[in-house]
Design an enzyme around this catalytic site. Structure first.
Site, PDB file in Angstrom:
ATOM      1  N   ASP A  44       0.843  -1.204   0.000  1.00  0.00           N
ATOM      2  CA  ASP A  44       0.000   0.000   0.000  1.00  0.00           C
ATOM      3  C   ASP A  44       0.876   1.252   0.000  1.00  0.00           C
ATOM      4  O   ASP A  44       0.363   2.376  -0.073  1.00  0.00           O
ATOM      5  CB  ASP A  44      -1.022  -0.015   1.146  1.00  0.00           C
ATOM      6  CG  ASP A  44      -0.392  -0.058   2.533  1.00  0.00           C
ATOM      7  OD1 ASP A  44       0.856  -0.188   2.618  1.00  0.00           O
ATOM      8  OD2 ASP A  44      -1.129   0.016   3.519  1.00  0.00           O
ATOM      9  N   SER A  45       2.205   1.058   0.031  1.00  0.00           N
ATOM     10  CA  SER A  45       3.134   2.166  -0.225  1.00  0.00           C
ATOM     11  C   SER A  45       2.851   2.785  -1.585  1.00  0.00           C
ATOM     12  O   SER A  45       3.309   3.889  -1.878  1.00  0.00           O
ATOM     13  CB  SER A  45       4.579   1.674  -0.162  1.00  0.00           C
ATOM     14  OG  SER A  45       4.757   0.537  -0.982  1.00  0.00           O
ATOM     15  N   ASP A  83      -1.039  -6.083  -0.265  1.00  0.00           N
ATOM     16  CA  ASP A  83      -1.344  -5.451   1.022  1.00  0.00           C
ATOM     17  C   ASP A  83      -2.838  -5.249   1.190  1.00  0.00           C
ATOM     18  O   ASP A  83      -3.527  -4.842   0.246  1.00  0.00           O
ATOM     19  CB  ASP A  83      -0.669  -4.075   1.091  1.00  0.00           C
ATOM     20  CG  ASP A  83       0.543  -4.068   1.998  1.00  0.00           C
ATOM     21  OD1 ASP A  83       0.675  -4.989   2.826  1.00  0.00           O
ATOM     22  OD2 ASP A  83       1.357  -3.142   1.870  1.00  0.00           O
ATOM     23  N   LYS A 113      -1.097  -9.375   2.887  1.00  0.00           N
ATOM     24  CA  LYS A 113      -0.328  -8.906   4.052  1.00  0.00           C
ATOM     25  C   LYS A 113      -1.186  -7.907   4.826  1.00  0.00           C
ATOM     26  O   LYS A 113      -1.855  -7.075   4.219  1.00  0.00           O
ATOM     27  CB  LYS A 113       0.983  -8.245   3.624  1.00  0.00           C
ATOM     28  CG  LYS A 113       1.766  -7.645   4.785  1.00  0.00           C
ATOM     29  CD  LYS A 113       3.189  -7.280   4.412  1.00  0.00           C
ATOM     30  CE  LYS A 113       3.353  -5.969   3.694  1.00  0.00           C
ATOM     31  NZ  LYS A 113       2.856  -4.790   4.443  1.00  0.00           N
ATOM     32  N   GLU A 115      -1.249  -5.498   8.705  1.00  0.00           N
ATOM     33  CA  GLU A 115      -0.403  -4.931   9.761  1.00  0.00           C
ATOM     34  C   GLU A 115      -0.995  -5.185  11.146  1.00  0.00           C
ATOM     35  O   GLU A 115      -2.210  -5.099  11.324  1.00  0.00           O
ATOM     36  CB  GLU A 115      -0.264  -3.416   9.543  1.00  0.00           C
ATOM     37  CG  GLU A 115       0.400  -3.068   8.216  1.00  0.00           C
ATOM     38  CD  GLU A 115       0.564  -1.561   8.004  1.00  0.00           C
ATOM     39  OE1 GLU A 115       0.249  -0.779   8.929  1.00  0.00           O
ATOM     40  OE2 GLU A 115       1.002  -1.190   6.904  1.00  0.00           O
ATOM     41  N   GLU A 182       9.472  -4.139  10.120  1.00  0.00           N
ATOM     42  CA  GLU A 182       9.880  -2.831   9.572  1.00  0.00           C
ATOM     43  C   GLU A 182      10.401  -1.919  10.678  1.00  0.00           C
ATOM     44  O   GLU A 182       9.736  -1.715  11.708  1.00  0.00           O
ATOM     45  CB  GLU A 182       8.683  -2.178   8.859  1.00  0.00           C
ATOM     46  CG  GLU A 182       9.022  -0.802   8.297  1.00  0.00           C
ATOM     47  CD  GLU A 182       8.013  -0.264   7.303  1.00  0.00           C
ATOM     48  OE1 GLU A 182       7.057  -0.975   6.938  1.00  0.00           O
ATOM     49  OE2 GLU A 182       8.204   0.895   6.873  1.00  0.00           O
TER      50      GLU A 182
HETATM   51  O1  KIV Z   1       3.605  -1.085   1.600  1.00  0.00           O
HETATM   52  C1  KIV Z   1       4.756  -1.513   1.529  1.00  0.00           C
HETATM   53  O2  KIV Z   1       5.483  -1.316   0.544  1.00  0.00           O
HETATM   54  C2  KIV Z   1       5.279  -2.274   2.652  1.00  0.00           C
HETATM   55  C3  KIV Z   1       6.763  -2.495   2.715  1.00  0.00           C
HETATM   56  C4  KIV Z   1       7.426  -1.241   3.123  1.00  0.00           C
HETATM   57  C5  KIV Z   1       7.115  -3.631   3.572  1.00  0.00           C
HETATM   58  O3  KIV Z   1       4.532  -2.658   3.506  1.00  0.00           O
END
Ligand code: KIV
Length: 275
Positions: A44-45, A83, A113, A115, A182
């Site tokens: 989600d970056s 994510d 993924k 959090e 992280e």
């Molecule tokens: O969103 C993302 O790119 C991430 C990485 C920084 C691990 O969660």
């Protein structure tokens, strides 16, 4: 070789480091996949590096599905992890399963993924029960940026370090097959790595994790808003791009581009008839 959750777990057992990079589009995913990466994270970056938001909080399920589908079309061998965006799983176990299912069914990811530690174990358990592999994410979890009061290293005090270790054990027990760590002190990441039987994938968590992940724009020098301490710039693609863009602008202005070789021909007889 096709990478799967089993091959990733096997890599931990064999001491073979796991490689992961982010990607958000077809062309980049294809290049990263062809380079031989084990796993691609559609992070989600993308909210920050692709869409220009100041954090990841505005990213939607639709954004994630759109980009995950593009990555899935480009990557042939990498394990694709998508994510779960902010508020797609925190709200209820039901929402978590439905949204994880959409990332697999519509996005064609292989795993999701999310959090958090003990507080999201119910969600992890339910998603795993729906036959969807889960990667957990501990330490600096960017979706909690407002609760943390900024993007800060986590687990530095005795209490915080203990909580991180307990969270890591909890997410493993809940069924996660890997965990991203992280911005965690290297020695704590090492202890977590030794404690868990699932692989740890570090970003700013030292060299003793079972694998590493970076945001590809960071490692290529394409994102200049800020560069975290843990990033190594392997090259400066940003400069190469800017140089090429400037050259293009200058050539168009000077009528040097396009030249004959970049055009298409028609017989003069036909053109003459049009005058
Ligand atoms: O969103 C993302 O790119 C991430 C990485 C920084 C691990 O969660």
């Amino acid at each position: 070789m096709k990478n799967t959750t089993s091959t990733i777990l096997e890599q931990k057992r064999n001491g073979d480091k796991i490689t992961m990079l982010t990607a958000y589009d077809y062309s980049t995913a294809k290049l990263i996949d062809e380079a031989g990466i084990n796993s691609i994270l559609v992070g989600d970056s993308l909210g920050m590096v692709m869409l220009g938001y100041e954090d990841t909080l505005s990213v939607t399920m639709e954004d994630m599905i759109h980009h995950t589908r593009a990555v899935a079309r480009g990557a042939k061998n990498a394990l694709i992890v998508a994510d779960m965006p902010f508020m797609s799983y925190q709200t209820s176990v039901y929402d978590a399963v439905v949204n994880a299912g959409r990332l697999i069914k519509e996005g064609r990811a292989h795993a999701v993924k999310l959090e958090g530690g003990a507080t999201v174990c119910e969600q992890i358990r339910a998603i795993v029960d729906a036959s969807i592999p889960v990667v957990a994410h501990l330490g600096l979890t960017p979706q909690s940026v407002n609760a943390f009061g900024g993007f800060k290293v986590q687990g530095k005090t005795e209490d915080d370090a203990k909580k991180l270790l307990e969270d890591a054990k909890a997410i493993e027990k809940a069924g996660a097959f890997a965990v991203v760590l992280e911005c965690v002190p290297a020695k704590l990441a090492k202890l977590i790595t030794q404690t868990l039987s699932i692989p740890t994938i570090g970003i700013g968590a030292g060299a003793d994790c079972d694998g590493q992940v970076l945001v590809y724009q960071d490692m290529l020098g394409m994102f200049s808003d800020f560069t975290p301490k843990f990033v190594k710039k392997y090259t400066d693609v940003g400069e190469v791009m800017k140089r090429a863009f400037k050259e293009y602008i200058n050539e168009v202005k000077a009528s040097e581009f396009p030249s004959e070789e970049h055009g298409f021909k028609i017989s003069d007889d036909i053109i003459d008839k049009l005058y």
